[in-house]
Design a protein around this motif. Structure first.
Motif, PDB file in Angstrom:
ATOM      1  N   TYR A 107     -20.503  20.123  19.452  1.00 15.22           N
ATOM      2  CA  TYR A 107     -21.682  20.050  20.313  1.00 15.22           C
ATOM      3  C   TYR A 107     -22.726  19.105  19.727  1.00 15.22           C
ATOM      4  N   ASN A 108     -23.573  18.617  20.617  1.00 14.23           N
ATOM      5  CA  ASN A 108     -24.729  17.847  20.187  1.00 14.23           C
ATOM      6  C   ASN A 108     -25.916  18.212  21.057  1.00 14.23           C
ATOM      7  N   VAL A 109     -27.099  18.072  20.516  1.00 14.03           N
ATOM      8  CA  VAL A 109     -28.304  18.354  21.278  1.00 14.03           C
ATOM      9  C   VAL A 109     -29.328  17.260  21.025  1.00 14.03           C
ATOM     10  N   SER A 110     -30.335  17.250  21.878  1.00 16.01           N
ATOM     11  CA  SER A 110     -31.489  16.375  21.685  1.00 16.01           C
ATOM     12  C   SER A 110     -32.707  17.108  22.223  1.00 16.01           C
ATOM     13  N   ARG A 111     -33.875  16.721  21.747  1.00 12.58           N
ATOM     14  CA  ARG A 111     -35.105  17.355  22.242  1.00 12.58           C
ATOM     15  C   ARG A 111     -36.180  16.267  22.302  1.00 12.58           C
ATOM     16  N   SER A 112     -36.103  15.489  23.359  1.00 16.66           N
ATOM     17  CA  SER A 112     -37.047  14.384  23.507  1.00 16.66           C
ATOM     18  C   SER A 112     -38.372  14.862  24.095  1.00 16.66           C
ATOM     19  N   THR A 113     -38.349  15.972  24.807  1.00 15.08           N
ATOM     20  CA  THR A 113     -39.573  16.533  25.367  1.00 15.08           C
ATOM     21  C   THR A 113     -39.645  18.022  25.052  1.00 15.08           C
ATOM     22  N   THR A 114     -40.803  18.603  25.198  1.00 12.11           N
ATOM     23  CA  THR A 114     -40.934  20.057  24.990  1.00 12.11           C
ATOM     24  C   THR A 114     -40.129  20.832  26.014  1.00 12.11           C
ATOM     25  N   GLU A 115     -40.046  20.295  27.228  1.00  8.78           N
ATOM     26  CA  GLU A 115     -39.448  21.040  28.333  1.00  8.78           C
ATOM     27  C   GLU A 115     -37.921  21.097  28.299  1.00  8.78           C
ATOM     28  N   ASP A 116     -37.286  20.038  27.811  1.00 14.84           N
ATOM     29  CA  ASP A 116     -35.832  19.915  27.980  1.00 14.84           C
ATOM     30  C   ASP A 116     -35.072  20.007  26.663  1.00 14.84           C
TER      31      ASP A 116
END
Lengths: 112, 113
Positions: free
Chosen positions: A64-73
Motif C-alpha cells: 500500500y501507499n498513501v499521501s496526504r496533500s491536504t487536511t481533508e483527503d
C-alpha cells in the motif's frame, strides 16, 4: 458516519491491477488512519497521518501507499493488487486531543 | 507484535448469561476505546476510558480501565442476541497524543437464544 466519506463502497480487482481508495473528511481533523479488517478479525493499521504532508507506516503497510496533500483527503493506493488484499477497508479520523474516532462506512475490496 | 491482546478470541454464551472480555496492553495505556461491530458493517462506539480506575456503563455494558495492569475489561450483564458481534478495543499510542491508534484482534461474541 457523518463527516468521513469513503469511496468506492465495493470493488472487484484483478490480480496486478491498481486502484485508489478515497477518504475525505470535512471536520478539519489532523489525524487520519487506514485500517483493514479480515473476516472475523479486528482492525489492522495500514498507514496513518498526523497532518498534511506527514504519513507513517502502521502494522501492515506492505503493498500500500498513501499521501496526504491536504487536511481533508487521505487516499490509499494499491499498486499491484494481490488476493491477500481482499478485505474491508476503513478510514478513520480524530482531531488532535480528541476523544472520538470517526469511521467511514468501509470499502469492500475483492481481488480475484 | 500485537500491542493489544484481547481475550477470549471468541465466546459463545446462552442468552441471559453474564460475560467479560479483556483487553491487555503491552505498553502504557493513555486511554482505551471499546467498539462493537457486525462484520462488514460500521463500527459502533461503546465508550472511551481515559483514567485509571475509570468505569463507564451504557445499558447493560460496563467497561473499566485498570491502568496499573494496563488492562481494560468489558462486562455484559444478562446478555441478549442483540449483543452478538465483534468487540474491539483500541488505544492511542505515543505520550498521550492520539496520533497512532491501534486495535486488538477482536472478540467474536455469539449469544444463543
Amino acid at each position: 458516519n457523518a463527516g468521513v466519506t469513503q469511496t468506492p463502497k465495493f470493488r472487484i480487482l484483478k490480480i496486478g491491477q491498481s486502484m485508489t481508495l478515497q477518504c475525505t473528511q470535512d471536520m478539519n481533523h489532523n489525524y487520519m488512519y487506514w485500517y483493514r479488517q479480515d473476516p472475523g478479525m479486528g482492525l489492522k493499521l495500514i498507514y496513518y497521518s498526523v497532518g498534511a504532508g506527514i504519513t507513517d507506516k502502521g502494522e501492515v503497510p506492505n503493498g500500500y501507499n498513501v499521501s496526504r496533500s491536504t487536511t481533508e483527503d487521505f487516499p490509499l493506493r494499491l499498486e499491484l493488487a494481490a488476493p491477500s488484499q481482499t478485505s474491508v477497508y476503513f478510514c478513520a479520523t480524530i482531531r488532535a486531543s480528541g476523544n472520538t474516532i470517526y469511521f467511514g462506512e468501509g470499502s469492500w475490496l475483492t481481488v480475484v | 507484535s500485537q500491542e493489544l491482546e484481547q481475550s477470549p478470541q471468541s465466546l459463545i454464551v446462552q442468552e441471559g448469561k453474564n460475560l467479560t472480555i479483556n483487553c491487555t496492553s503491552s505498553k502504557t495505556l493513555y486511554g482505551l476505546y471499546w467498539y462493537k461491530q457486525k462484520y462488514g458493517e460500521g463500527l459502533i462506539f461503546l465508550m472511551m476510558l481515559q483514567k485509571g480506575g475509570e468505569e463507564k456503563s451504557h445499558e447493560k455494558i460496563t467497561a473499566k480501565l485498570d491502568e496499573k495492569k494496563q488492562q481494560s475489561s468489558l462486562h455484559i450483564t444478562a446478555s441478549q442476541p442483540s449483543h452478538a458481534g465483534i468487540y474491539l478495543c483500541g488505544a492511542p499510542r505515543g505520550g498521550g497524543s492520539n496520533y497512532k491508534l491501534t486495535f486488538g484482534k477482536g472478540t467474536l461474541l455469539t449469544v444463543n437464544p
